[in-house]
Motif scaffolding. Structure first.
Motif, mmCIF file in Angstrom:
data_model
loop_
_atom_site.group_PDB
_atom_site.id
_atom_site.type_symbol
_atom_site.label_atom_id
_atom_site.label_comp_id
_atom_site.label_asym_id
_atom_site.label_seq_id
_atom_site.Cartn_x
_atom_site.Cartn_y
_atom_site.Cartn_z
ATOM 1 N N ALA A 269 37.442 35.055 31.597
ATOM 2 C CA ALA A 269 36.241 34.436 32.341
ATOM 3 C C ALA A 269 36.400 34.092 33.680
ATOM 4 C CB ALA A 269 35.656 33.698 31.272
ATOM 5 N N GLY A 270 37.108 34.577 34.573
ATOM 6 C CA GLY A 270 37.372 33.956 35.966
ATOM 7 C C GLY A 270 38.244 32.844 35.839
ATOM 8 N N CYS A 271 39.099 32.605 34.999
ATOM 9 C CA CYS A 271 40.138 31.366 35.178
ATOM 10 C C CYS A 271 41.390 31.980 34.824
ATOM 11 C CB CYS A 271 39.664 30.496 33.886
ATOM 12 S SG CYS A 271 38.044 29.740 34.186
ATOM 13 N N VAL A 272 42.242 31.405 35.554
ATOM 14 C CA VAL A 272 43.947 31.553 35.547
ATOM 15 C C VAL A 272 44.354 30.871 34.210
ATOM 16 C CG1 VAL A 272 46.176 31.502 36.157
ATOM 17 C CG2 VAL A 272 44.151 32.136 37.861
ATOM 18 N N THR A 273 44.738 31.221 33.201
ATOM 19 C CA THR A 273 44.776 30.479 31.873
ATOM 20 C C THR A 273 46.470 30.311 31.409
ATOM 21 O OG1 THR A 273 44.506 32.675 30.595
ATOM 22 C CG2 THR A 273 42.870 31.009 31.046
ATOM 23 N N HIS A 274 47.285 30.863 32.502
ATOM 24 C CA HIS A 274 48.895 30.516 32.247
ATOM 25 C C HIS A 274 49.467 29.395 33.487
ATOM 26 C CE1 HIS A 274 53.222 31.072 31.745
ATOM 27 N NE2 HIS A 274 52.773 31.774 30.618
ATOM 28 N N PRO A 275 50.052 28.443 33.037
ATOM 29 C CA PRO A 275 50.252 27.673 34.008
ATOM 30 C C PRO A 275 51.266 28.036 35.113
ATOM 31 C CG PRO A 275 51.442 27.047 31.816
ATOM 32 C CD PRO A 275 50.365 28.422 31.508
ATOM 33 N N ALA A 276 52.254 28.903 34.634
ATOM 34 C CA ALA A 276 53.254 29.328 35.484
ATOM 35 C C ALA A 276 52.768 30.520 36.641
ATOM 36 C CB ALA A 276 54.427 30.090 34.853
ATOM 37 N N VAL A 277 51.552 31.087 36.113
ATOM 38 C CA VAL A 277 51.109 32.090 36.906
ATOM 39 C C VAL A 277 50.158 31.456 37.957
ATOM 40 C CG1 VAL A 277 49.203 34.231 36.974
ATOM 41 C CG2 VAL A 277 51.026 34.192 35.062
ATOM 42 N N ALA A 278 49.443 30.478 37.626
ATOM 43 C CA ALA A 278 48.588 29.678 38.416
ATOM 44 C C ALA A 278 49.281 29.232 39.460
ATOM 45 C CB ALA A 278 47.850 28.621 37.511
ATOM 46 N N ALA A 279 50.677 28.309 39.228
ATOM 47 C CA ALA A 279 51.327 27.821 40.163
ATOM 48 C C ALA A 279 52.043 28.818 40.966
ATOM 49 C CB ALA A 279 52.592 26.927 39.364
ATOM 50 N N SER A 280 52.378 29.905 40.591
ATOM 51 C CA SER A 280 53.035 31.101 41.544
ATOM 52 C C SER A 280 51.821 31.592 42.383
ATOM 53 C CB SER A 280 53.461 32.323 40.688
ATOM 54 O OG SER A 280 54.480 31.556 39.766
ATOM 55 N N LEU A 281 50.651 31.569 41.890
ATOM 56 C CA LEU A 281 49.627 32.171 42.954
ATOM 57 C C LEU A 281 48.847 31.024 43.671
ATOM 58 C CD1 LEU A 281 48.146 34.871 40.257
ATOM 59 C CD2 LEU A 281 49.682 35.232 42.263
ATOM 60 N N GLU A 282 49.034 29.813 43.231
ATOM 61 C CA GLU A 282 48.523 28.646 44.088
ATOM 62 C C GLU A 282 47.222 28.618 43.762
ATOM 63 O OE1 GLU A 282 49.697 28.824 47.999
ATOM 64 O OE2 GLU A 282 51.766 27.968 47.600
ATOM 65 N N LEU A 283 46.891 28.736 42.316
ATOM 66 C CA LEU A 283 45.375 28.991 42.047
ATOM 67 C C LEU A 283 45.160 27.776 40.946
ATOM 68 C CD1 LEU A 283 44.610 32.751 41.472
ATOM 69 C CD2 LEU A 283 43.890 31.146 43.181
ATOM 70 N N GLU A 284 43.899 27.458 40.622
ATOM 71 C CA GLU A 284 43.637 26.476 39.547
ATOM 72 C C GLU A 284 43.985 26.756 38.502
ATOM 73 O OE1 GLU A 284 39.925 23.852 37.945
ATOM 74 O OE2 GLU A 284 39.657 24.770 39.693
ATOM 75 N N TYR A 285 44.578 25.948 37.544
ATOM 76 C CA TYR A 285 45.053 26.507 36.105
ATOM 77 C C TYR A 285 44.008 25.635 35.165
ATOM 78 C CZ TYR A 285 47.523 25.726 31.591
ATOM 79 O OH TYR A 285 47.785 25.897 30.075
ATOM 80 N N THR A 286 43.654 26.710 33.952
ATOM 81 C CA THR A 286 42.687 26.145 33.034
ATOM 82 C C THR A 286 43.496 26.545 31.679
ATOM 83 O OG1 THR A 286 40.853 26.806 34.409
ATOM 84 C CG2 THR A 286 40.509 26.384 31.858
ATOM 85 N N PRO A 287 43.832 25.673 31.003
ATOM 86 C CA PRO A 287 44.481 26.001 29.569
ATOM 87 C C PRO A 287 43.749 26.947 28.742
ATOM 88 C CG PRO A 287 44.531 23.813 29.815
ATOM 89 C CD PRO A 287 43.580 24.189 31.136
ATOM 90 N N ALA A 288 44.455 28.034 28.086
ATOM 91 C CA ALA A 288 43.712 29.026 27.317
ATOM 92 C C ALA A 288 42.642 28.512 26.360
ATOM 93 C CB ALA A 288 44.867 29.998 26.627
ATOM 94 N N LEU A 289 43.116 27.369 25.537
ATOM 95 C CA LEU A 289 42.497 26.931 24.575
ATOM 96 C C LEU A 289 40.965 26.462 25.187
ATOM 97 C CD1 LEU A 289 44.663 25.541 21.820
ATOM 98 C CD2 LEU A 289 43.598 27.716 21.936
ATOM 99 N N ASP A 290 41.008 25.813 26.373
ATOM 100 C CA ASP A 290 39.696 25.281 26.999
ATOM 101 C C ASP A 290 39.047 26.661 27.629
ATOM 102 O OD1 ASP A 290 40.664 22.856 26.419
ATOM 103 O OD2 ASP A 290 41.497 22.387 28.647
ATOM 104 N N ALA A 291 39.724 27.844 28.022
ATOM 105 C CA ALA A 291 38.930 28.576 28.472
ATOM 106 C C ALA A 291 38.097 29.277 27.489
ATOM 107 C CB ALA A 291 39.876 29.334 29.145
ATOM 108 N N VAL A 292 38.723 29.625 26.121
ATOM 109 C CA VAL A 292 38.125 30.448 25.225
ATOM 110 C C VAL A 292 37.177 29.547 24.250
ATOM 111 C CG1 VAL A 292 39.706 32.151 25.186
ATOM 112 C CG2 VAL A 292 40.139 30.283 23.559
#
Length: 373
Positions: free
Chosen positions: A347-370
């Motif tokens: 839903a437009g959110c990055v939901t994996h912490p390492a992916v978010a950190a690597s891409l320098e994007l905001e991280y949303t925990p998967a359970l919070d997103a769904v």
């Protein structure tokens, strides 16, 4: 749910997302499966086999993408496929988003629920959907490395196993996980002089016991790596940080100290590589030379043995694929912590912490997103 399997279009990629046995499992549970015509030919699977398993065969990839709730692939979508992805579609495949930020942006814009095989992680840290391809890639790394050492391939002309009265080839493996262990298995079997590096001392102890002290294990730090790499005939990059870019363990300055004609095989190249001078290559043009060192950096190594790889992958991806199809992505993620770690975007959110950190994007925990239960 409508499941779609397009033909892989990456250079010399002959694997396919589902095997006939998996199709039967989906269909028996009431799901529809659509396979692109010829998708399995490279793995020795005919359209007739898919049809007999209950799949519908479609000619056009657009028809697959536009009429599927979930796309099951092997490799990440390429730029020519970006426009085919549908808003809110589920994508189930290897992604390695840390190395392809442009794909991540498309997934976010289209609000695709992207589940990456390589980040589904069990409580003990194992990566069950990555393991079979890591086994293949690890074993292949020595096979292709040995071939690249041949003089006709630009190498120094060293036989890894040597012969009586002649030194064996020296193999240095950076990383003692699944790739590294399988690389060591092949290298030891060929009679090479093998050294494995890792930062986990418990893992190094296990490797010593596993190989009955037929290998040298060393703690991974810059000094130890530098000494070993200088004298190596073949260096295998086998480091993985789930979802993140691989660490740079061999800088170009160290590469210049290796003997001309030595070989590096970076299995971690699809995560950015752990050897500074590595860049993705293809099976059609697998190697290049920098500073007199032969580089083999094919990003889809298991694609060279598609029959073995496709069936090994099909055996491991079915469980989670069925869970998503049966329950829907939201319930499946809430019900399984390992699968939750596989969700990279939603839903437009990055939901994996390492992916978010690597891409320098905001991280949303998967359970919070769904939505938590």
């Amino acid at each position: 749910m409508r499941i779609g399997v397009p033909t892989e279009i990456k250079d010399n990629e002959y694997r396919v997302g589902l095997i006939p046995a998996s199709v039967r499992e989906y269909v028996s549970r009431g799901h529809q499966v659509r396979i692109q015509k010829g998708a399995g030919e490279g793995s020795g699977i005919s359209d007739a086999e898919y049809h007999d398993s209950g799949a519908q065969i479609l000619d056009n990839p657009r028809d697959i993408w536009e009429n599927s709730d979930m796309i099951v692939k092997v490799k990440e979508p390429l730029p020519s496929e970006y426009d085919l992805m549908q808003p809110n579609q589920i994508l189930y495949t290897y992604l390695h988003l840390a190395a392809v930020p442009e794909l991540a942006q498309v997934l976010l814009e289209k609000k695709v629920s992207a589940v990456a095989y390589e980040t589904i992680e069990l409580a003990d840290g194992r990566l069950p959907l990555l393991e079979p391809m890591s086994e293949v890639a690890g074993r292949m790394s020595i096979q292709v490395g040995a071939r690249s050492l041949e003089r006709s391939a630009g190498g120094k002309g060293v036989l890894l196993g040597g012969v009586p009265g002649v030194l064996r080839g020296k193999v240095v493996i950076l990383g003692g996980g699944t790739v590294g262990t399988n690389a060591a298995t092949m290298a030891v079997g060929m009679g090479a002089d093998v050294t494995i590096f890792d930062v986990n001392l418990y893992r190094l102890r296990d490797l010593n016991e596993m190989f009955n002290n037929r290998i040298q294990t060393l703690y991974s730090n810059a000094e130890n790596i530098a000494v070993a790499v200088r004298g190596a005939d073949l260096v295998v990059g086998a480091v993985l940080l789930a979802g993140a870019r691989a660490p740079n363990l061999v800088p170009r300055s160290l590469l210049k100290e290796m003997q001309p004609g030595s070989v590096v095989v970076d299995v971690a190249v699809d995560q950015g590589g752990c050897i500074e001078t590595c860049k993705p290559t293809t099976h059609a043009h697998p190697t290049y030379v920098i500073d007199d060192i032969v580089h083999y950096c094919v990003a889809n190594m298991p694609g060279a043995v598609p029959r073995t790889s496709t069936f090994a992958l099909g055996n491991t991806t079915l469980r989670d694929g069925l869970a998503i199809a049966q329950r829907g992505i939201e319930v499946a993620v809430r019900s399984d912590s390992a699968l939750a770690k596989g969700l990279n975007t939603y839903a437009g959110c990055v939901t994996h912490p390492a992916v978010a950190a690597s891409l320098e994007l905001e991280y949303t925990p998967a359970l919070d997103a769904v939505g938590r239960p």
